[in-house]
Design a protein around this motif. Structure first.
Motif, PDB file in Angstrom:
ATOM      1  N   THR A 198       0.070   4.320  10.041  1.00 32.57           N
ATOM      2  CA  THR A 198      -0.104   4.525   8.603  1.00 32.57           C
ATOM      3  C   THR A 198      -1.139   5.608   8.310  1.00 32.57           C
ATOM      4  OG1 THR A 198       0.522   2.247   8.121  1.00 32.57           O
ATOM      5  CG2 THR A 198      -0.726   3.407   6.424  1.00 32.57           C
ATOM      6  N   LYS A 199      -2.278   5.561   8.986  1.00 33.98           N
ATOM      7  CA  LYS A 199      -3.323   6.574   8.775  1.00 33.98           C
ATOM      8  C   LYS A 199      -3.777   7.220  10.076  1.00 33.98           C
ATOM      9  CE  LYS A 199      -5.312   4.753   4.485  1.00 33.98           C
ATOM     10  NZ  LYS A 199      -6.568   4.401   3.753  1.00 33.98           N
ATOM     11  N   TYR A 222      -4.376  -1.835   1.482  1.00 34.60           N
ATOM     12  CA  TYR A 222      -4.674  -1.355   2.833  1.00 34.60           C
ATOM     13  C   TYR A 222      -5.856  -2.132   3.416  1.00 34.60           C
ATOM     14  CZ  TYR A 222      -5.497   1.648   6.815  1.00 34.60           C
ATOM     15  OH  TYR A 222      -5.666   2.108   8.105  1.00 34.60           O
ATOM     16  N   TYR A 235       0.826  -1.209   0.000  1.00 35.92           N
ATOM     17  CA  TYR A 235       0.000   0.000   0.000  1.00 35.92           C
ATOM     18  C   TYR A 235       0.862   1.262   0.000  1.00 35.92           C
ATOM     19  CZ  TYR A 235      -2.739   3.846   1.862  1.00 35.92           C
ATOM     20  OH  TYR A 235      -3.299   5.086   2.060  1.00 35.92           O
ATOM     21  N   ILE A 236       1.884   1.286   0.831  1.00 34.48           N
ATOM     22  CA  ILE A 236       2.754   2.461   0.917  1.00 34.48           C
ATOM     23  C   ILE A 236       3.463   2.703  -0.414  1.00 34.48           C
ATOM     24  CG2 ILE A 236       4.862   3.356   2.020  1.00 34.48           C
ATOM     25  CD1 ILE A 236       3.906   1.874   4.579  1.00 34.48           C
ATOM     26  N   THR A 237       3.814   1.633  -1.106  1.00 36.70           N
ATOM     27  CA  THR A 237       4.525   1.759  -2.378  1.00 36.70           C
ATOM     28  C   THR A 237       3.605   2.153  -3.522  1.00 36.70           C
ATOM     29  OG1 THR A 237       6.249   0.194  -1.758  1.00 36.70           O
ATOM     30  CG2 THR A 237       5.851   0.470  -4.111  1.00 36.70           C
ATOM     31  N   THR A 238       2.414   1.563  -3.576  1.00 36.80           N
ATOM     32  CA  THR A 238       1.541   1.759  -4.736  1.00 36.80           C
ATOM     33  C   THR A 238       0.416   2.760  -4.506  1.00 36.80           C
ATOM     34  OG1 THR A 238       0.007  -0.010  -4.118  1.00 36.80           O
ATOM     35  CG2 THR A 238       1.964  -0.636  -5.391  1.00 36.80           C
ATOM     36  N   GLY A 239       0.024   2.953  -3.252  1.00 35.71           N
ATOM     37  CA  GLY A 239      -1.124   3.802  -2.970  1.00 35.71           C
ATOM     38  C   GLY A 239      -2.454   3.134  -3.252  1.00 35.71           C
ATOM     39  N   ASN A 240      -2.438   1.856  -3.626  1.00 31.51           N
ATOM     40  CA  ASN A 240      -3.670   1.136  -3.956  1.00 31.51           C
ATOM     41  C   ASN A 240      -4.380   0.735  -2.666  1.00 31.51           C
ATOM     42  OD1 ASN A 240      -5.631  -0.789  -4.740  1.00 31.51           O
ATOM     43  ND2 ASN A 240      -4.446  -1.325  -6.557  1.00 31.51           N
ATOM     44  N   GLU A 241      -5.601   1.209  -2.497  1.00 31.41           N
ATOM     45  CA  GLU A 241      -6.344   0.976  -1.267  1.00 31.41           C
ATOM     46  C   GLU A 241      -6.682  -0.500  -1.046  1.00 31.41           C
ATOM     47  OE1 GLU A 241      -7.419   2.823   1.325  1.00 31.41           O
ATOM     48  OE2 GLU A 241      -6.289   4.563   0.612  1.00 31.41           O
TER      49      GLU A 241
END
Length: 534
Positions: A172-173, A96, A87-93
């Motif tokens: 993370t969030k 997450y 998730y941190i690398t791609t931003g794909n939810e």
């Protein structure tokens, strides 16, 4: 002229286009493999280690019911860490949400005390106790599974790793839903620490399991599998990210235990009883001093000097080096130079001692200790190699630094978060995913090895005999002295040497880590986008 400019522009952009194609393939493979694991393999968001392709059998460190997941790596915690790194690398939810499911499974299995057992059973206590009284009871070499304590374990980094994962999810969030479970885990680490600074293997304390007359070792102060270090390390991470100075005292007491537990000859045992004496644990872990523990503890003392600048942490290292020199194996027992030390050294004589077994199952088989280095266990090595020159070199370097020099990057000092906006960002810089730049051919191989169902299948999984009843053979045979598993009543795992294929959480984690490193390598290098994955 215009045509030449267009051609020139095309060739200038070609590396970028090639990279974009390769990156897209890597991202696609990552997502497809993850969806299969999340939507087809997971149990309520959690995982074990291996599965048959039809999911009819599954294994963590031992065979699991289909209602069970493994906390211990490479199970649910390791999978969750991989999801959050993706998730941190791609931003794909999607990643997450997969990490959220893993965290939810762990929180479901968190005990009222705040920690975790090796595994979680969604079937509840009745199912769990049945597993322990059948499959667990007959795992000859895995004595920690032969009895249901009903408490939490620090062994194999179980509770500490689960707590670190929840900390990472929280940071993370900054989602507050993770704070209550994290607070429970922190409270357990604090209240389970002994006043002398150490931690037991399991907590709340139990004393009700004896094996072949040996006392219950689960309350002993435990170095084995880095129990004490992993708790100190977790408290440091918690201290850095959440700023609780109260934890400095617990961190310091944990580090001081390494000093007070060192023996006069410079060595350490693997665990210590309530009289602060080195003691045994499982029946193949005799009362002894351990070169491996001594080596790793000496290296940690150097780290503690780097953390604190207090030279008291250096004082015991020369004695540890001297003892390790003294107890080197005689040349006749080094297997032609392959090994330097025995795993266990007798307490009063400094002689190498070795563990053996006879029989074919847990019910009637037995372990014993002598001075003979033949027919050694395969599941618990009797000899090891220690890089003593590395320890000497590191000691000479670290001890030559002043306290000011050595603590320059100490996590225990007040920090200026240059390059980071907050201590929480610093956490991901220091303890986040660190992937090396992979070879192009390896990336292509991983992408192309996904099968039609988007699975990475492997051979040679660790499987076991199915449970068919308690061991019956009473013969004290030597047939299984150096095997991983005994007769067909032994439910301990062994490696399947056939060509059968299995779903592997470890393989998924390994391949995802390489692909994450591939994407990161080009995200961090503006002009380096020249890799092609076809």
């Amino acid at each position: 002229m215009k045509k030449r400019r267009i051609i020139g522009l095309f060739f200038a952009l070609l590396p970028v286009l090639i990279f974009a194609q390769g990156e897209a393939k890597a991202r696609k493979a990552m997502l497809h493999a993850t969806k299969y694991m999340v939507e087809n393999v997971s149990t309520n968001g959690g995982y074990v280690w291996y599965y048959t392709p039809d999911l009819s059998r599954r294994w963590g460190e031992m065979e699991a019911y289909n209602t069970m997941i493994w906390v211990q790596g490479p199970g649910t915690v390791s999978m969750g860490q991989t999801f959050i790194n993706a998730y941190i690398t791609t931003g794909n939810e999607y990643y997450y949400k997969a990490a959220e499911k893993a965290a939810a499974a762990l929180i479901w299995g968190q005990s009222s005390a705040g920690g975790w057992n090796y595994m979680i059973d969604f079937g509840g206590d009745r199912s769990f106790k049945n597993w322990y009284s059948t499959i667990g009871k007959n795992a000859w070499r895995l004595e920690e599974f032969q009895h249901y304590y009903g408490n939490d374990t620090y062994d194999d980094d179980v509770t500490s790793s689960a707590a670190r994962f929840l900390l990472k999810m929280y940071l993370t969030k900054l989602d507050p839903k993770y704070k209550p479970a994290l607070d429970k885990a922190i409270d357990l680490v604090i209240k389970s620490q002994y006043s002398i600074g150490s931690w037991p293997q399991r907590f709340p304390l139990r004393y009700d399991f004896n094996k072949n007359g040996n006392p219950d070792y689960s309350s002993y102060s435990t170095f084995n599998d880095d129990v004490i270090w992993e708790n100190v390390n977790f408290l440091i991470q918690y201290y850095i990210t959440l700023g609780e100075e109260y934890f400095l005292d617990h961190i310091m007491r944990g580090m001081n235990f390494y000093i007070i537990s060192q023996q006069r000859n410079g060595a350490w045992g693997q665990q210590y009883n309530m009289q602060m004496e080195p003691d045994g644990a499982r029946t193949y872990e005799p009362k002894a001093l351990l070169p491996g523990t001594t080596y790793s503890n000496a290296l940690l003392l150097l780290k503690f000097y780097e953390y604190t600048g207090n030279r008291k942490f250096l004082n015991g290292v020369p004695d540890a080096i001297q003892w390790l020199e003294k107890v080197k194996l005689p040349k006749s027992q080094t297997d032609n130079g392959r090994y330097t030390h025995s795993t266990f050294v007798e307490l009063d004589t400094d002689k190498p001692i070795y563990v053996h077994r006879e029989g074919s199952n847990n019910i009637y088989g037995r372990y014993y200790v002598d001075y003979t280095d033949e027919d050694l266990l395969s599941h618990y090595r009797g000899k090891m190699t220690i890089r003593l020159e590395n320890l000497k070199k590191e000691y000479n370097h670290i001890s030559g630094l002043t306290p000011e020099e050595v603590t320059r990057n100490s996590p225990l000092k007040p920090m200026k978060y240059e390059g980071s906006t907050t201590p929480q960002s610093y956490f991901f810089e220091i303890w986040g995913s660190k992937s090396s730049i992979p070879e192009k051919e390896k990336v292509k191989e991983i992408i192309n090895s996904l099968d039609i169902e988007n699975r990475w299948l492997v051979k040679n999984a660790m499987i076991s005999n199915p449970f068919i009843g308690d061991g019956e053979n009473k013969e004290l045979t030597k047939k299984f002295a150096s095997t991983f598993v005994g007769d067909n009543r032994d439910t301990s795992p062994y490696r399947d040497e056939s060509d059968k294929l299995y779903i592997s959480s470890a393989e998924y984690i390994k391949n995802m880590t390489i692909l994450i490193g591939y994407i990161n390598s080009f995200s961090n290098e503006k002009g380096g986008m020249t890799a092609n994955v076809e």
